[in-house]
Motif scaffolding. Structure first.
Motif, PDB file in Angstrom:
ATOM      1  N   ASN A  35      62.980  41.782  36.101  1.00  0.00           N
ATOM      2  CA  ASN A  35      63.431  40.944  37.213  1.00  0.00           C
ATOM      3  C   ASN A  35      63.854  41.740  38.436  1.00  0.00           C
ATOM      4  OD1 ASN A  35      62.918  38.321  36.430  1.00  0.00           O
ATOM      5  ND2 ASN A  35      64.786  38.198  35.197  1.00  0.00           N
ATOM      6  N   ASP A  36      63.520  43.030  38.476  1.00  0.00           N
ATOM      7  CA  ASP A  36      63.838  43.842  39.655  1.00  0.00           C
ATOM      8  C   ASP A  36      63.066  43.317  40.854  1.00  0.00           C
ATOM      9  OD1 ASP A  36      65.539  45.436  38.224  1.00  0.00           O
ATOM     10  OD2 ASP A  36      64.089  47.066  37.928  1.00  0.00           O
ATOM     11  N   VAL A  37      63.756  43.263  41.970  1.00  0.00           N
ATOM     12  CA  VAL A  37      63.153  42.758  43.207  1.00  0.00           C
ATOM     13  C   VAL A  37      62.795  43.938  44.103  1.00  0.00           C
ATOM     14  CG1 VAL A  37      63.586  41.424  45.309  1.00  0.00           C
ATOM     15  CG2 VAL A  37      64.423  40.588  43.098  1.00  0.00           C
ATOM     16  N   SER A  38      61.571  43.948  44.595  1.00  0.00           N
ATOM     17  CA  SER A  38      61.222  44.971  45.576  1.00  0.00           C
ATOM     18  C   SER A  38      60.533  44.342  46.772  1.00  0.00           C
ATOM     19  CB  SER A  38      60.366  46.082  44.964  1.00  0.00           C
ATOM     20  OG  SER A  38      59.228  45.549  44.357  1.00  0.00           O
ATOM     21  N   LEU A  39      60.719  45.010  47.894  1.00  0.00           N
ATOM     22  CA  LEU A  39      60.125  44.561  49.143  1.00  0.00           C
ATOM     23  C   LEU A  39      59.045  45.553  49.522  1.00  0.00           C
ATOM     24  CD1 LEU A  39      60.033  42.852  51.756  1.00  0.00           C
ATOM     25  CD2 LEU A  39      61.872  44.301  52.647  1.00  0.00           C
ATOM     26  N   ILE A  40      57.839  45.043  49.732  1.00  0.00           N
ATOM     27  CA  ILE A  40      56.730  45.908  50.136  1.00  0.00           C
ATOM     28  C   ILE A  40      56.387  45.579  51.581  1.00  0.00           C
ATOM     29  CG2 ILE A  40      54.319  46.523  49.744  1.00  0.00           C
ATOM     30  CD1 ILE A  40      55.073  45.510  46.741  1.00  0.00           C
ATOM     31  N   ILE A  41      56.451  46.605  52.409  1.00  0.00           N
ATOM     32  CA  ILE A  41      56.140  46.438  53.830  1.00  0.00           C
ATOM     33  C   ILE A  41      54.784  47.054  54.097  1.00  0.00           C
ATOM     34  CG2 ILE A  41      56.762  47.206  56.153  1.00  0.00           C
ATOM     35  CD1 ILE A  41      59.670  46.937  55.228  1.00  0.00           C
ATOM     36  N   THR A  42      53.927  46.307  54.755  1.00  0.00           N
ATOM     37  CA  THR A  42      52.649  46.847  55.198  1.00  0.00           C
ATOM     38  C   THR A  42      52.653  46.806  56.720  1.00  0.00           C
ATOM     39  OG1 THR A  42      51.554  46.006  53.223  1.00  0.00           O
ATOM     40  CG2 THR A  42      50.133  46.635  55.067  1.00  0.00           C
ATOM     41  N   ASP A  43      52.275  47.904  57.325  1.00  0.00           N
ATOM     42  CA  ASP A  43      52.264  48.001  58.784  1.00  0.00           C
ATOM     43  C   ASP A  43      51.105  48.911  59.185  1.00  0.00           C
ATOM     44  OD1 ASP A  43      53.032  47.679  61.421  1.00  0.00           O
ATOM     45  OD2 ASP A  43      54.861  48.879  61.261  1.00  0.00           O
ATOM     46  N   LEU A  74      40.378  51.823  78.647  1.00  0.00           N
ATOM     47  CA  LEU A  74      40.591  51.003  77.446  1.00  0.00           C
ATOM     48  C   LEU A  74      41.153  51.884  76.338  1.00  0.00           C
ATOM     49  CD1 LEU A  74      40.073  48.115  76.304  1.00  0.00           C
ATOM     50  CD2 LEU A  74      37.925  48.990  75.433  1.00  0.00           C
ATOM     51  N   ASN A  75      42.258  51.466  75.783  1.00  0.00           N
ATOM     52  CA  ASN A  75      42.892  52.247  74.735  1.00  0.00           C
ATOM     53  C   ASN A  75      42.330  51.824  73.383  1.00  0.00           C
ATOM     54  OD1 ASN A  75      44.580  53.613  73.030  1.00  0.00           O
ATOM     55  ND2 ASN A  75      46.313  52.251  73.334  1.00  0.00           N
ATOM     56  N   MET A  76      41.364  52.571  72.894  1.00  0.00           N
ATOM     57  CA  MET A  76      40.789  52.249  71.594  1.00  0.00           C
ATOM     58  C   MET A  76      41.658  52.875  70.509  1.00  0.00           C
ATOM     59  SD  MET A  76      38.333  50.206  71.734  1.00  0.00           S
ATOM     60  CE  MET A  76      37.607  50.354  70.093  1.00  0.00           C
ATOM     61  N   SER A  77      42.683  52.180  70.174  1.00  0.00           N
ATOM     62  CA  SER A  77      43.591  52.705  69.176  1.00  0.00           C
ATOM     63  C   SER A  77      42.945  52.511  67.811  1.00  0.00           C
ATOM     64  CB  SER A  77      44.910  51.968  69.294  1.00  0.00           C
ATOM     65  OG  SER A  77      45.424  51.699  68.034  1.00  0.00           O
ATOM     66  N   ASN A  78      43.115  53.482  66.951  1.00  0.00           N
ATOM     67  CA  ASN A  78      42.530  53.380  65.622  1.00  0.00           C
ATOM     68  C   ASN A  78      43.641  53.550  64.596  1.00  0.00           C
ATOM     69  OD1 ASN A  78      40.753  53.160  63.570  1.00  0.00           O
ATOM     70  ND2 ASN A  78      39.812  55.171  63.834  1.00  0.00           N
ATOM     71  N   LYS A  79      44.400  52.512  64.423  1.00  0.00           N
ATOM     72  CA  LYS A  79      45.558  52.598  63.544  1.00  0.00           C
ATOM     73  C   LYS A  79      45.151  52.423  62.091  1.00  0.00           C
ATOM     74  CE  LYS A  79      48.768  50.912  67.016  1.00  0.00           C
ATOM     75  NZ  LYS A  79      49.873  49.968  67.306  1.00  0.00           N
ATOM     76  N   LYS A  80      45.931  53.052  61.230  1.00  0.00           N
ATOM     77  CA  LYS A  80      45.698  52.950  59.795  1.00  0.00           C
ATOM     78  C   LYS A  80      46.861  52.179  59.165  1.00  0.00           C
ATOM     79  CE  LYS A  80      42.409  56.457  59.191  1.00  0.00           C
ATOM     80  NZ  LYS A  80      41.697  56.135  60.427  1.00  0.00           N
ATOM     81  N   SER A  81      46.524  51.429  58.136  1.00  0.00           N
ATOM     82  CA  SER A  81      47.595  50.688  57.474  1.00  0.00           C
ATOM     83  C   SER A  81      48.330  51.604  56.504  1.00  0.00           C
ATOM     84  CB  SER A  81      47.028  49.474  56.742  1.00  0.00           C
ATOM     85  OG  SER A  81      46.638  49.820  55.447  1.00  0.00           O
ATOM     86  N   PHE A  82      49.613  51.328  56.321  1.00  0.00           N
ATOM     87  CA  PHE A  82      50.402  52.044  55.325  1.00  0.00           C
ATOM     88  C   PHE A  82      51.362  51.048  54.683  1.00  0.00           C
ATOM     89  CE2 PHE A  82      52.838  52.276  59.229  1.00  0.00           C
ATOM     90  CZ  PHE A  82      54.168  52.107  58.835  1.00  0.00           C
ATOM     91  N   SER A  83      51.786  51.361  53.462  1.00  0.00           N
ATOM     92  CA  SER A  83      52.722  50.481  52.763  1.00  0.00           C
ATOM     93  C   SER A  83      53.919  51.270  52.280  1.00  0.00           C
ATOM     94  CB  SER A  83      52.046  49.818  51.565  1.00  0.00           C
ATOM     95  OG  SER A  83      51.102  48.876  52.013  1.00  0.00           O
ATOM     96  N   LEU A  84      55.066  50.617  52.321  1.00  0.00           N
ATOM     97  CA  LEU A  84      56.310  51.218  51.845  1.00  0.00           C
ATOM     98  C   LEU A  84      56.966  50.236  50.890  1.00  0.00           C
ATOM     99  CD1 LEU A  84      57.635  52.257  55.367  1.00  0.00           C
ATOM    100  CD2 LEU A  84      56.608  53.794  53.697  1.00  0.00           C
ATOM    101  N   GLU A  85      57.603  50.760  49.853  1.00  0.00           N
ATOM    102  CA  GLU A  85      58.255  49.881  48.880  1.00  0.00           C
ATOM    103  C   GLU A  85      59.733  50.222  48.773  1.00  0.00           C
ATOM    104  OE1 GLU A  85      57.804  48.492  44.206  1.00  0.00           O
ATOM    105  OE2 GLU A  85      56.098  49.406  45.245  1.00  0.00           O
ATOM    106  N   TYR A  86      60.565  49.186  48.785  1.00  0.00           N
ATOM    107  CA  TYR A  86      62.012  49.352  48.716  1.00  0.00           C
ATOM    108  C   TYR A  86      62.573  48.435  47.630  1.00  0.00           C
ATOM    109  CZ  TYR A  86      61.277  51.280  53.423  1.00  0.00           C
ATOM    110  OH  TYR A  86      60.824  52.008  54.497  1.00  0.00           O
ATOM    111  N   ASP A  87      63.530  48.962  46.865  1.00  0.00           N
ATOM    112  CA  ASP A  87      64.165  48.157  45.823  1.00  0.00           C
ATOM    113  C   ASP A  87      65.351  47.403  46.396  1.00  0.00           C
ATOM    114  OD1 ASP A  87      62.415  49.099  43.876  1.00  0.00           O
ATOM    115  OD2 ASP A  87      63.652  50.882  43.519  1.00  0.00           O
ATOM    116  N   PHE A  88      65.545  46.191  45.917  1.00  0.00           N
ATOM    117  CA  PHE A  88      66.658  45.369  46.385  1.00  0.00           C
ATOM    118  C   PHE A  88      67.424  44.756  45.229  1.00  0.00           C
ATOM    119  CE2 PHE A  88      64.724  45.672  50.473  1.00  0.00           C
ATOM    120  CZ  PHE A  88      65.760  45.453  51.367  1.00  0.00           C
ATOM    121  N   HIS A  89      68.744  44.656  45.407  1.00  0.00           N
ATOM    122  CA  HIS A  89      69.571  43.915  44.457  1.00  0.00           C
ATOM    123  C   HIS A  89      69.934  42.601  45.141  1.00  0.00           C
ATOM    124  CE1 HIS A  89      69.826  47.454  41.932  1.00  0.00           C
ATOM    125  NE2 HIS A  89      70.137  48.151  43.008  1.00  0.00           N
ATOM    126  N   ALA A  90      68.999  41.707  45.163  1.00  0.00           N
ATOM    127  CA  ALA A  90      69.209  40.407  45.802  1.00  0.00           C
ATOM    128  C   ALA A  90      68.171  39.455  45.242  1.00  0.00           C
ATOM    129  CB  ALA A  90      69.053  40.519  47.315  1.00  0.00           C
TER     130      ALA A  90
END
Length: 132
Positions: free
Chosen positions: A96-104, A1-17
């Motif tokens: 009004n700056d748009v940013s995309l936050i990715i959580t994985d 059994l693969n007891m994976s112990n992953k941690k969450s992380f977040s990244l932020e990117y700016d967008f002109h859209a």
């Protein structure tokens, strides 16, 4: 059994859209097929992501229009893992700056690799949007 112990992380990117336009690329099969995978099909809340040498299915587990969308890979769902990946659009009230936050989630020894993968994906998305 693969007891994976992953941690969450977040990244932020700016967008002109606009957030509406960006959201289309994060939440629809045709939009995701432009940058995230070679081809994307959906059946209900299940999205099938196809790459040259791989195929994965993810379930759309949360969606808030023009704000965020959260997917869970099918194998994580089957194994009862809480892992997911999320796209969240934030708009600054003043500028009004748009940013995309990715959580994985990632294993600690694969964190740099995971971040690099997202960096590459997001640069593809920016090219598609014509937003550098």
């Amino acid at each position: 059994l693969n007891m994976s112990n992953k941690k969450s992380f977040s990244l932020e990117y700016d967008f002109h859209a606009s957030r509406q336009m960006l959201f289309q690329y994060l939440s629809t099969p045709s939009g995701l097929g432009e940058w995230f995978a070679d081809n994307v099909n959906s059946r209900g809340e299940y999205f099938n992501f196809i790459w040259e040498d791989a195929e994965e299915t993810a379930k759309l587990i949360q969606k808030k229009n023009n704000e965020r969308v959260r997917f869970q890979w099918e194998n994580d769902e089957e194994e009862g893992n809480e892992y997911y990946f999320e796209f969240k659009i934030q708009v600054d009230d003043i500028t009004n700056d748009v940013s995309l936050i990715i959580t994985d989630f990632s294993d600690e020894d694969e964190l740099d690799e995971s971040k690099m993968l997202w960096d590459n994906l997001i640069s593809s998305l920016k090219q598609v949007l014509g937003s550098s």
